[in-house]
Design an enzyme around this catalytic site. Structure first.
Site, PDB file in Angstrom:
ATOM      1  N   GLU A 121       5.455  13.833  12.908  1.00 15.79           N
ATOM      2  CA  GLU A 121       6.456  13.734  13.962  1.00 15.79           C
ATOM      3  C   GLU A 121       7.794  14.300  13.437  1.00 15.79           C
ATOM      4  O   GLU A 121       8.162  13.973  12.320  1.00 15.79           O
ATOM      5  CB  GLU A 121       6.673  12.284  14.395  1.00 15.79           C
ATOM      6  CG  GLU A 121       7.577  12.203  15.614  1.00 15.79           C
ATOM      7  CD  GLU A 121       7.783  10.770  16.134  1.00 15.79           C
ATOM      8  OE1 GLU A 121       7.223   9.829  15.555  1.00 15.79           O
ATOM      9  OE2 GLU A 121       8.530  10.642  17.110  1.00 15.79           O
ATOM     10  N   MET A 152       6.006   5.527   9.897  1.00 13.79           N
ATOM     11  CA  MET A 152       5.468   6.382  10.958  1.00 13.79           C
ATOM     12  C   MET A 152       4.195   5.764  11.521  1.00 13.79           C
ATOM     13  O   MET A 152       3.307   5.355  10.781  1.00 13.79           O
ATOM     14  CB  MET A 152       5.217   7.773  10.379  1.00 13.79           C
ATOM     15  CG  MET A 152       4.600   8.734  11.356  1.00 13.79           C
ATOM     16  SD  MET A 152       5.700   9.077  12.769  1.00 13.79           S
ATOM     17  CE  MET A 152       4.499   9.390  14.043  1.00 13.79           C
ATOM     18  N   GLU A 153       4.124   5.767  12.860  1.00 12.86           N
ATOM     19  CA  GLU A 153       3.083   5.037  13.577  1.00 12.86           C
ATOM     20  C   GLU A 153       1.782   5.790  13.799  1.00 12.86           C
ATOM     21  O   GLU A 153       1.063   5.500  14.766  1.00 12.86           O
ATOM     22  CB  GLU A 153       3.656   4.629  14.945  1.00 12.86           C
ATOM     23  CG  GLU A 153       3.901   5.804  15.925  1.00 12.86           C
ATOM     24  CD  GLU A 153       5.324   6.358  15.949  1.00 12.86           C
ATOM     25  OE1 GLU A 153       6.025   6.194  14.940  1.00 12.86           O
ATOM     26  OE2 GLU A 153       5.719   6.953  16.974  1.00 12.86           O
ATOM     27  N   GLU A 205       6.186  -0.364  14.070  1.00 14.17           N
ATOM     28  CA  GLU A 205       5.134   0.665  14.009  1.00 14.17           C
ATOM     29  C   GLU A 205       3.863   0.152  14.675  1.00 14.17           C
ATOM     30  O   GLU A 205       3.177   0.893  15.364  1.00 14.17           O
ATOM     31  CB  GLU A 205       4.852   1.085  12.558  1.00 14.17           C
ATOM     32  CG  GLU A 205       6.064   1.547  11.753  1.00 14.17           C
ATOM     33  CD  GLU A 205       6.931   2.583  12.442  1.00 14.17           C
ATOM     34  OE1 GLU A 205       6.408   3.366  13.241  1.00 14.17           O
ATOM     35  OE2 GLU A 205       8.157   2.595  12.188  1.00 14.17           O
ATOM     36  N   HIS A 247       4.070   0.437  18.406  1.00 12.68           N
ATOM     37  CA  HIS A 247       3.917   1.814  18.894  1.00 12.68           C
ATOM     38  C   HIS A 247       2.475   2.102  19.320  1.00 12.68           C
ATOM     39  O   HIS A 247       2.233   3.044  20.070  1.00 12.68           O
ATOM     40  CB  HIS A 247       4.309   2.814  17.809  1.00 12.68           C
ATOM     41  CG  HIS A 247       5.747   3.249  17.842  1.00 12.68           C
ATOM     42  ND1 HIS A 247       6.407   3.574  19.006  1.00 12.68           N
ATOM     43  CD2 HIS A 247       6.641   3.457  16.831  1.00 12.68           C
ATOM     44  CE1 HIS A 247       7.651   3.965  18.702  1.00 12.68           C
ATOM     45  NE2 HIS A 247       7.815   3.891  17.403  1.00 12.68           N
TER      46      HIS A 247
HETATM   47  N1  B3K Z   1       8.410   7.635  15.005  1.00 12.21           N
HETATM   48  C1  B3K Z   1       8.908   7.636  13.663  1.00 12.21           C
HETATM   49  C2  B3K Z   1      10.071   8.537  13.457  1.00 12.21           C
HETATM   50  C3  B3K Z   1       9.728   9.931  13.152  1.00 12.21           C
HETATM   51  C4  B3K Z   1      10.948  10.726  12.749  1.00 12.21           C
HETATM   52  C5  B3K Z   1      10.638  12.128  12.541  1.00 12.21           C
HETATM   53  N2  B3K Z   1      11.764  12.925  12.098  1.00 12.21           N
HETATM   54  C6  B3K Z   1       9.276   6.278  13.189  1.00 12.21           C
HETATM   55  C7  B3K Z   1       9.516   5.282  14.251  1.00 12.21           C
HETATM   56  O1  B3K Z   1      10.462   5.348  15.000  1.00 12.21           O
HETATM   57  O2  B3K Z   1       8.704   4.419  14.392  1.00 12.21           O
HETATM   58 ZN    ZN Z   2       9.637   4.097  16.472  1.00 12.14          ZN
END
Ligand code: B3K
Ligand code: ZN
Length: 889
Positions: free
Chosen positions: A131, A273-274, A308, A311
């Site tokens: 991501e 990261m999820e 996470e 998510h």
């Molecule tokens: N979704 C990820 C963040 C990713 C960032 C990429 N530059 C973590 C979070 O918000 O759960």
């Molecule tokens: Zn998030």
């Protein structure tokens, strides 16, 4: 590094993809000096787009960056160089049929990847971060969240170095190969966008547990870490199980795979990261035990594990159509994790911490050159939009919907949202629509919170008519201009409020037009630029308690006098507003001192502040954590944020003066409280539980005040706490107050002993760097520069950068803003060095320089000069380019 001219991307240009990828079959061959990636993509024309271009098939344009193409074939026919077009970041070709299979092989170099995006190595292990747009550094693909595909992944590697091979979904098969290699295949039955792809290979140990879901399915839970960390996983595992239960109870959401895995890595650009079924975490967001992690670190682990995990539904099962919709998953998930933490710990304390953070940092973002709406409408580099606005303000927006609809209505809305959009990539409008449809309400005006940037101001005035027994509150809302948005339309602002009678009791609230009173606490909606609400049957002039629980992310002002604030501190039934009254009182007193300092007058503290704090300290009915929060004066960064022109020296001098005066005035009660709490800490073993955390926070803030007296008995107590404790919460505070004290020898000894003891624990060394980076005593820059040469420091590790450089520039305002500009020059040098290594981290570290408009003219010139120097320093990443150019615009 991207060297092409950075381009602005607009939400209004969004188009659905021409092609879809139904299946994605990946094979990774991991070697020490390269990795081979084979991708087989089962594709078809997007039926949604067919009508738009009758006849010929559109070209297929795949994303790809830093890939060495080895072979390409379409439906088993090898393609020659003339059959496709390749440039820096895409591969185009012309399909012959509406359905086809595309095979590609590429070579990549994770071992050289310092940007920590795509496939890279953290220490000895391979891991990924895709991501937002990192998957295109792994293979040619439609790397956009509205392309959702079923993935199978096979990875092979040397068995001895990489005994553990992981990817998303459920494990399917494993086997051995010649030459000491082995392989594993994973299959993820759920469609997902490429940004949720993950892979891990390493020599890892795991802590295992199990969870039975509400419907009776058994899920294996595993936390993988490097062997030396196996003793620091229990807290994360407990947090995971609590999160799984909570999401079932509060949202009716169950986990959906047979296994849920977390892997801790040391080199990671953010918290975690999820990725579907395989969350990858910064080790700082997983590892925690009493001896090495503070209470705050334990709470951060709990919150991030929950975030996470949540998510899986808010982000993975229902994902974002495009990256402008990022807050769809992030704002909602932050709201979910905040409510989880509130349920697990003290609700009021959690709210106080979050609001203080929002007001200090998000409000500053909203007032700076990078201000953007919760749903931005343009960006150059999406990585720059993982912001406080998208996350924290986005969460406030979801909270306001919750406030407006009530818990039950909100749950109806989320049920409908998840049911309607499961397996889809959707927009913020779809989220709001589900809320509207489930509740039969119209949120059209409310949606301005998604499209208008800036922090609204809400000015409130009162009028009391003794004879008519009427009390009126007039609200005036406005919102300052922000980049690209000179004018704003009125927001819907939910204001939770109550009225206190002269004895401090809540009054029943009957609004004009209502037959009877409806409770003593209610939510009114301010929807116009100016609006008056009149309360009837008010027997005497009341004192209003406004914006309870911080019911909207606005800057509210009401002309409270200091005595009235003290009254609210004692009598308000809303715990949050009692704290906020203390904050407002402190702000008034501190602003007066700041002005006096600027005029060169002698500083005199309004005695009402220590007196108010004395009653707080003496009130046994209060939660000790709240007492600690009320004793903490507003931070320097917040005082800077609310100043027209931030005079960092005056702010520091005024705040330090006030702290010393309070410490002197309250020496006895602070010492008594300190001794009692410290004795209790020594009596019972450390545990992460609300009452103990509260006790330690009050003990520690008391110690930090007492140490200002520089009395030998306090030094002795501090050294005793430093040496004789079973946990990092007591040890680190003792070290921090010692570091800021004048006791140079004791300080040096403690710092050295600490580093010697914890030299093999990088997360503890991060704390050691931060404590020193934040020390406001003169010479801060030189200390930080010396620490950059410490063997435990490296620019390649984001945690180290944040612990030393980030802590210095964000928390040590007097040293960073040195009048000669040396602090700015130092930061710019680090940004230039980081730009070549890790653009995302480089761009993050820039933030303090982007706020140049806040400071005096001389400093403005120096800060701008450094931004210009960065701009001229050579080829910039799109990340750094966007922030620097917008800041100078
Ligand atoms: N979704 C990820 C963040 C990713 C960032 C990429 N530059 C973590 C979070 O918000 O759960
Ligand atoms: Zn998030």
């Amino acid at each position: 590094m991207r060297t092409e001219q950075p381009k602005m991307i607009y939400l209004k240009d969004y188009q659905a993809p021409d092609y879809l990828i139904d299946e994605t079959h990946l094979t990774f061959e991991l070697f020490e000096d390269h990795t081979l990636v084979h991708a087989q993509l089962v594709m078809r024309r997007n039926p949604e787009r067919v009508h738009e271009a009758a006849g010929a098939l559109p070209p297929l344009v795949l994303h790809g960056q830093e890939l060495e193409l080895l072979s390409l074939s379409l439906d088993d026919q090898a393609l020659e160089a003339g059959d496709y077009r390749l440039d820096d970041n895409q591969l185009s070709l012309q399909p012959r049929q509406a359905r086809f299979v595309l095979d590609s092989s590429v070579r990549i170099h994770p071992e050289r990847n310092t940007a920590l995006e795509g496939l890279y190595k953290s220490g000895k292990m391979f891991c990924t971060q895709c991501e937002a747009e990192g998957f295109r550094k792994i293979t040619y693909y439609l790397d956009r969240p509205d392309v959702m595909s079923r993935f199978t992944t096979t990875l092979s590697a040397d068995k001895q170095r990489y005994p553990v091979l992981l990817s998303n979904g459920n494990p399917l098969a494993t086997g051995s190969e010649e030459g000491g290699r082995h392989w594993a295949t994973w299959e993820d039955p759920f469609k997902k966008p490429a940004y949720l792809f993950a892979l891990v290979a390493g020599d890892l140990w795991c802590v295992e547990d199990a969870f039975r879901t509400h419907s009776g399915r058994d899920v294996a839970l595993r936390i993988y870490v490097e062997p030396e960390n196996i003793d620091k996983c229990q807290h994360a595992m407990d947090s995971l199980k609590k999160s799984m239960r909570w999401d079932e109870e509060v949202y009716g959401r169950e986990y959906d795979l047979d296994i849920f895995m977390i892997v801790a890595v040391n080199d990671f650009n953010m918290g975690a990261m999820e990725n579907k079924g395989l969350n990858i975490f910064n080790s700082s967001a997983v590892l925690a035990k009493a001896e090495t992690a503070t209470d705050a670190a334990h709470q951060r682990v709990e919150a991030i594990v929950a975030h996470e995990y949540f998510h899986n539904w808010s982000g993975n099962r229902v994902t974002c159509r495009d990256w402008f919709q990022l807050s769809l998953k992030e704002g909602f998930t932050v709201f979910r994790d905040a409510e989880f933490s509130a349920d697990m710990n003290s609700r009021t304390v959690k709210r106080v911490e979050d609001v203080a953070y929002l007001r200090t940092h998000q409000f500053a973002e909203d007032a700076g050159p990078m201000a953007h709406p919760v749903r931005p409408d343009a960006f150059i580099e999406i990585s720059n939009f993982y912001t406080l606005t998208v996350y924290e303000k986005g969460s406030e927006v979801v909270r306001m919907i919750h406030t407006l609809l009530g818990a039950e209505g909100f749950r109806k809305g989320t049920d409908l949202y998840f049911e309607r959009h499961d397996g889809q990539a959707v927009t913020c409008d779809d989220f709001v629509k589900a809320m509207e449809d489930a509740n039969g309400v119209d949120l059209t005006q409310f949606k301005r919170w998604y499209s208008q940037s800036g922090t609204p101001r809400l000015e409130v005035n009162e009028r009391y008519d003794t004879e008519a027994r009427r009390y009126s509150l007039t609200f005036r809302q406005s919102c300052p201009a922000t980049p690209g948005q000179p004018q704003k339309q009125p927001f819907v602002i939910p204001v939770e409020l109550g009225l206190l009678d002269p004895a401090g009791h809540p009054l029943p609230l009957r609004l004009e037009g209502e037959a009877t009173a409806a409770g003593s606490n209610r939510v009114i909606q301010v929807t116009e630029a100016e609006q008056t609400f009149t309360f009837l049957d008010v027997p005497a002039k009341p004192l209003p308690s406004l914006l309870r629980g911080f019911s909207a992310p606005v800057k509210l002002s009401f002309p409270y006098g200091r005595d009235q604030l003290m009254f609210l501190m004692q009598h308000d039934s809303d715990g949050f507003n009692r704290w906020d009254a203390a904050q407002q009182l402190s702000v008034q007193v501190l602003q007066e001192l700041i002005e006096a300092h600027r005029r060169g007058d002698a500083l005199v503290l309004d005695p009402r502040l220590p007196e108010a704090l004395r009653s707080v300290l003496a009130d046994d009915s209060l939660d000790q954590a709240m007492v600690a929060e009320m004793l903490s004066l507003p931070g320097e960064a917040y005082l800077a944020e609310i100043s027209e022109v931030a005079d960092v020296e005056a702010i520091h001098a005024a705040r330090e003066f006030a702290r010393r005066a309070i410490a002197e005035a309250l020496y006895e009660p602070l010492l008594a409280r300190y001794r009692a709490n410290r004795a209790e800490s020594q009596r019972v073993a450390y545990a992460v539980q609300a009452d103990q955390i509260a006790r330690r926070s009050l003990q520690n803030i008391a110690l930090s005040y007492l140490m200002l007296s520089a009395r030998p008995e306090i030094l002795e107590a501090c050294l005793d706490q430093y040496q004789h404790c079973d946990n990092m919460t007591e040890r680190l505070t003792a070290l921090a107050v010692l570091v800021q004290s004048p006791f140079e020898d004791d300080k040096a000894r403690a710092l050295e002993a600490f580093a010697e003891h914890f030299k093999d624990n990088p997360l503890v060394m991060d704390q050691w760097f931060s404590v020193q980076a934040g020390n406001p005593l003169p010479g801060g820059l030189e200390r930080v520069q010396a620490l950059m040469g410490h063997p435990a420091f490296t620019l390649k590790n984001p945690n180290k950068v944040r612990a030393l450089i980030g802590a210095f520039a964000n928390q040590n305002l007097v040293n960073f803003h040195r009048a000669d500009g040396a602090g700015y020059r130092f930061l710019a040098d680090q940004v230039i060095a980081l730009n070549a290594l890790n653009p995302q981290i480089a761009s993050r570290q820039l933030t303090p320089l982007t706020r140049w408009r806040k400071y005096d003219e001389a400093r403005q010139g120096l800060m701008r000069g450094e931004l210009e120097r960065i701009l001229a320093s050579g080829p910039l990443s799109s990340d750094v380019y966007e922030v620097v150019s917008k800041s100078l615009a």
